[in-house]
Scaffold this motif. Structure first.
Motif, PDB file in Angstrom:
ATOM      1  N   UNK A   1       4.188  -2.893 -17.262  1.00 27.25           N
ATOM      2  CA  UNK A   1       5.023  -2.817 -16.063  1.00 27.25           C
ATOM      3  C   UNK A   1       4.415  -1.879 -15.029  1.00 27.25           C
ATOM      4  N   UNK A   2       3.816  -0.768 -15.516  1.00 23.98           N
ATOM      5  CA  UNK A   2       3.149   0.135 -14.576  1.00 23.98           C
ATOM      6  C   UNK A   2       2.017  -0.605 -13.858  1.00 23.98           C
ATOM      7  N   UNK A   3       1.225  -1.357 -14.631  1.00 23.51           N
ATOM      8  CA  UNK A   3       0.144  -2.130 -14.021  1.00 23.51           C
ATOM      9  C   UNK A   3       0.720  -3.114 -13.006  1.00 23.51           C
ATOM     10  N   UNK A   4       1.819  -3.737 -13.397  1.00 21.21           N
ATOM     11  CA  UNK A   4       2.453  -4.768 -12.582  1.00 21.21           C
ATOM     12  C   UNK A   4       2.964  -4.225 -11.255  1.00 21.21           C
ATOM     13  N   UNK A   5       3.397  -2.967 -11.268  1.00 22.77           N
ATOM     14  CA  UNK A   5       3.919  -2.393 -10.030  1.00 22.77           C
ATOM     15  C   UNK A   5       2.783  -1.828  -9.182  1.00 22.77           C
ATOM     16  N   UNK A   6       1.924  -1.027  -9.808  1.00 21.75           N
ATOM     17  CA  UNK A   6       0.932  -0.281  -9.023  1.00 21.75           C
ATOM     18  C   UNK A   6      -0.203  -1.182  -8.533  1.00 21.75           C
ATOM     19  N   UNK A   7      -0.789  -1.962  -9.433  1.00 19.21           N
ATOM     20  CA  UNK A   7      -2.023  -2.667  -9.061  1.00 19.21           C
ATOM     21  C   UNK A   7      -1.801  -3.687  -7.933  1.00 19.21           C
ATOM     22  N   UNK A   8      -0.785  -4.566  -8.023  1.00 18.88           N
ATOM     23  CA  UNK A   8      -0.625  -5.522  -6.917  1.00 18.88           C
ATOM     24  C   UNK A   8      -0.311  -4.846  -5.585  1.00 18.88           C
ATOM     25  N   UNK A   9       0.535  -3.812  -5.606  1.00 21.74           N
ATOM     26  CA  UNK A   9       0.903  -3.178  -4.332  1.00 21.74           C
ATOM     27  C   UNK A   9      -0.338  -2.584  -3.663  1.00 21.74           C
ATOM     28  N   UNK A  10      -1.110  -1.822  -4.433  1.00 20.64           N
ATOM     29  CA  UNK A  10      -2.294  -1.181  -3.846  1.00 20.64           C
ATOM     30  C   UNK A  10      -3.332  -2.239  -3.464  1.00 20.64           C
ATOM     31  N   UNK A  11      -3.562  -3.195  -4.361  1.00 23.01           N
ATOM     32  CA  UNK A  11      -4.573  -4.226  -4.092  1.00 23.01           C
ATOM     33  C   UNK A  11      -4.229  -4.997  -2.823  1.00 23.01           C
ATOM     34  N   UNK A  12      -2.967  -5.427  -2.719  1.00 22.74           N
ATOM     35  CA  UNK A  12      -2.589  -6.241  -1.557  1.00 22.74           C
ATOM     36  C   UNK A  12      -2.595  -5.410  -0.279  1.00 22.74           C
ATOM     37  N   UNK A  13      -2.226  -4.123  -0.389  1.00 23.52           N
ATOM     38  CA  UNK A  13      -2.254  -3.280   0.806  1.00 23.52           C
ATOM     39  C   UNK A  13      -3.692  -3.155   1.320  1.00 23.52           C
ATOM     40  N   UNK A  14      -4.621  -2.887   0.412  1.00 25.58           N
ATOM     41  CA  UNK A  14      -6.017  -2.754   0.837  1.00 25.58           C
ATOM     42  C   UNK A  14      -6.532  -4.091   1.376  1.00 25.58           C
ATOM     43  N   UNK A  15      -6.234  -5.173   0.647  1.00 25.83           N
ATOM     44  CA  UNK A  15      -6.723  -6.486   1.071  1.00 25.83           C
ATOM     45  C   UNK A  15      -6.155  -6.870   2.435  1.00 25.83           C
ATOM     46  N   UNK A  16      -4.896  -6.530   2.638  1.00 24.03           N
ATOM     47  CA  UNK A  16      -4.246  -6.860   3.910  1.00 24.03           C
ATOM     48  C   UNK A  16      -4.921  -6.105   5.061  1.00 24.03           C
ATOM     49  N   UNK A  17      -5.196  -4.850   4.812  1.00 28.23           N
ATOM     50  CA  UNK A  17      -5.865  -4.050   5.844  1.00 28.23           C
ATOM     51  C   UNK A  17      -7.255  -4.624   6.150  1.00 28.23           C
ATOM     52  N   UNK A  18      -8.023  -4.878   5.096  1.00 27.02           N
ATOM     53  CA  UNK A  18      -9.390  -5.371   5.299  1.00 27.02           C
ATOM     54  C   UNK A  18      -9.365  -6.730   6.006  1.00 27.02           C
ATOM     55  N   UNK A  19      -8.434  -7.596   5.596  1.00 26.83           N
ATOM     56  CA  UNK A  19      -8.371  -8.929   6.195  1.00 26.83           C
ATOM     57  C   UNK A  19      -7.957  -8.850   7.654  1.00 26.83           C
ATOM     58  N   UNK A  20      -7.006  -7.970   7.958  1.00 23.51           N
ATOM     59  CA  UNK A  20      -6.581  -7.821   9.348  1.00 23.51           C
ATOM     60  C   UNK A  20      -7.741  -7.369  10.217  1.00 23.51           C
TER      61      UNK A  20
END
Lengths: 303, 299
Positions: A71-90
């Motif tokens: 559950x920790x992986x499930x909460x932390x990894x997607x949030x951080x990954x998508x935040x970084x990916x969103x920034x880079x993609x923007x």
């Protein structure tokens, strides 16, 4: 003609469907049945025990600890990954000099688009071995870097530390997956309708405002789908953890359900119990997908 | 999807007017900071890989004493040792055999299923389609225990063909799902015309539709190559025979045994050897991979 058509369909489907049923569908169904038995070891001898394995699971603290790690992986990894990916993609698709119109990235975007995907194509086993060494207390790059810049007190045996082992693995997962979601979100951004951005610019909206009020809401569906994909992978997490911390980490502080399941099945021969864990994991996956799909439905934007 | 091909100057000219000057310079500062972050992430992506390559040329002692320095002497023999005495060469060939056979076959079988699902009306079509879609989302770990016994019961445990078949079966859902979408977008009139000219159903597929679906096929083929080259679960359970270990499995075992017989330099060389095929495929098909990833994920 009609006869020929059905013979053709049957001919094309026969082999692939046979493989799929025997090697994929039947194992999943068997797993559900096995989870209701006390099957141990390789004997044919198995008794139907109903939900006994599931009752045992409820009281198994090792299982709950492993589930907590998932559950920790499930909460932390997607949030951080998508935040970084969103920034880079923007930055590389929308924020360039033509960015006010919602098209075009900053300078060097083409270069970044190639480089950011590198970690994703590195096989997870190799990434795991590489970063296990990266975190190595004596020879690792990380401690070497910390000592180089004078932060000796920060240097530690990262993977041998009950507090830092799991975050250290999370960092590798994020490193490995950002590239994929960068590509996905970039594609989603390129598909956004240009006239909405033009209207926003005419109304005097700045880049940050455009991002918050237009880009983000329009990407909701892509972000949700991404979260589900990543979430499913985080509920597994076996490959990287098994490579980096094969014993479940210091004092079991990083063991995930898949590792416990694997050990229960292939080391201890508790096939019934292991299968019950698998079914439980499957149910959690389903709940996750439903929760995310239903979340914030009212905000849905059509275009 | 429209792709903007106008040169940046034209875009800049079009936006003239509405954006006030003062605010634009504020963005300049913001963008400079953001640009810096892009550079940082690019380094984060590249440095670990470069470090692995450099380390693979160092001696064991140097790996431990000088993690940051360039190798004083370039030890190409690490690669020879990895390939021969550490068995990486054998594992590499095993991976090459299993993955190439599995990718070719899954592409053929997947295309056949996808074509039938996309182009023919028949009872049970939706059931089959959704059986594949659902198969993509289930965690593989749940199937692992029964799968082990299924493969054992058909006498394929520890064989190349057993592993190839398992690879095919688990790569099918994604392949079918992706290719069904590409076959749906192809023009149907071509098939009708071909059939009027006396072409059989199978003939229309192999001679007309399959060549037309080539772009999609290549994308799926590459993604399957990556997926199967990375596969760790299936060989771990289905390939107990050490002589037929695939690369990921062999490397993991090699690393786990480092405590007894330390040869870190050979291990790093092995990692680099394992990286070469994926990097080569990525560099060669970079554009298509990105399009494939995007299409596969958006749908």
């Amino acid at each position: 003609m009609r006869y020929g058509k059905y013979r053709f369909i049957a001919g094309f489907l026969a082999i692939p469907l046979l493989l799929y049923v025997v090697f994929v569908v039947s194992p999943y169904l068997q797993a559900i049945y096995i989870s209701l038995t006390d099957w141990r070891g390789f004997s044919q001898n198995r008794n139907f025990v109903g939900l006994a394995n599931y009752v045992d699971l409820l009281g198994d603290t090792r299982f709950w600890r492993a589930m907590w790690h998932n559950l920790l992986l499930l909460i932390v990894v997607p949030v951080v990954t998508l935040a970084i990916a969103l920034f880079l993609a923007t930055m590389t698709t929308l924020a360039g000099r033509g960015g006010a119109l919602g098209r075009g990235g900053v300078r060097g975007s083409r270069f970044y688009q190639i480089v950011f995907v590198f970690p994703y194509i590195v096989p997870l086993v190799i990434a795991g071995l590489l970063f296990a060494f990266f975190y190595n207390p004596e020879a690792g790059l990380l401690n070497g870097l910390l000592r180089l810049v004078g932060f000796d007190w920060l240097a530690r045996p990262w993977l041998g530390d009950t507090t830092f082992a799991l975050p250290a693995v999370m960092a590798v997962l994020i490193w490995a997956f950002v590239g994929f979601y960068f590509v996905v979100l970039s594609a989603a951004m390129k598909a956004l309708p240009i006239d909405v951005f033009e209207a926003a610019v005419l109304d005097g909206a700045g880049q940050v405002r455009t991002f918050m009020s237009i880009t983000l809401p329009l990407l909701t569906d892509s972000l949700k789908a991404s979260y589900i994909y990543l979430g499913i992978m985080m509920l597994d997490g076996f490959t990287l953890l098994q490579v980096m911390l094969p014993d479940g980490g210091p004092d079991g502080s990083t063991e995930v359900v898949a590792q416990y399941l694997y050990r229960a099945a292939f080391t201890d021969g508790r096939f019934g119990y292991a299968s019950a864990m698998g079914v439980a994991l499957c149910l959690v996956t389903l709940v996750l997908a439903i929760v995310i799909l239903r979340a914030g439905r009212r905000d849905r934007v059509e275009f | 999807m429209s792709i903007d091909t106008r040169p940046p100057v034209a875009k800049a000219a079009r936006r003239a007017g509405p954006a006030p000057e003062g605010r634009r310079s504020g963005f300049g500062a913001l963008n400079a900071g953001a640009q810096g972050l892009l550079v940082v992430w690019a380094l984060v992506c590249v440095v670990p890989l470069l470090w692995a390559v450099l380390t693979s040329f160092k001696s064991d002692r140097e790996i431990f004493t000088n993690p940051w320095a360039l190798p004083t002497e370039w030890h190409f023999d690490n690669f020879v040792r990895a390939w021969t005495s550490a068995s990486i060469g054998r594992y590499f060939i095993n991976s090459a055999i299993v993955v190439s056979a599995a990718v070719l076959l899954v592409m053929l079988l997947g295309a056949m299923v996808a074509y039938v699902l996309a182009r023919y009306e028949f009872r049970g079509r939706n059931v089959i389609y959704y059986a594949f879609v659902v198969g993509m989302t289930f965690p593989l770990i749940l199937a692992l225990v029964p799968l082990f016994f299924v493969v054992q019961n058909v006498g394929m445990l520890g064989t190349y063909h057993g592993l190839v078949i398992a690879y095919i079966a688990y790569a099918l859902p994604f392949t079918v799902f992706f290719l069904t979408n590409s076959f749906r977008t192809l023009p149907g009139e071509l098939i009708e015309a071909a059939m009027l000219d006396g072409c059989s159903h199978a003939g229309a597929f192999f001679r007309i539709m399959l060549p037309l679906a080539r772009p999609g096929m290549i994308s799926v083929g590459i993604l399957n190559f990556f997926g199967l080259w990375n596969q760790f679960y299936l060989p771990l359970v289905l390939m107990p025979d050490q002589d037929r270990y695939v690369l990921s499995q062999g490397l993991a075992v090699l690393a786990a045994n480092q405590g007894y017989r330390s040869d870190w330099s050979a291990l790093f060389a092995g990692l680099v050897i394992a990286l070469v095929p994926v990097l080569a495929v990525y560099v060669a098909f970079q554009r298509r991979i990105q399009d494939g990833l995007a299409v596969g994920a958006v749908k």
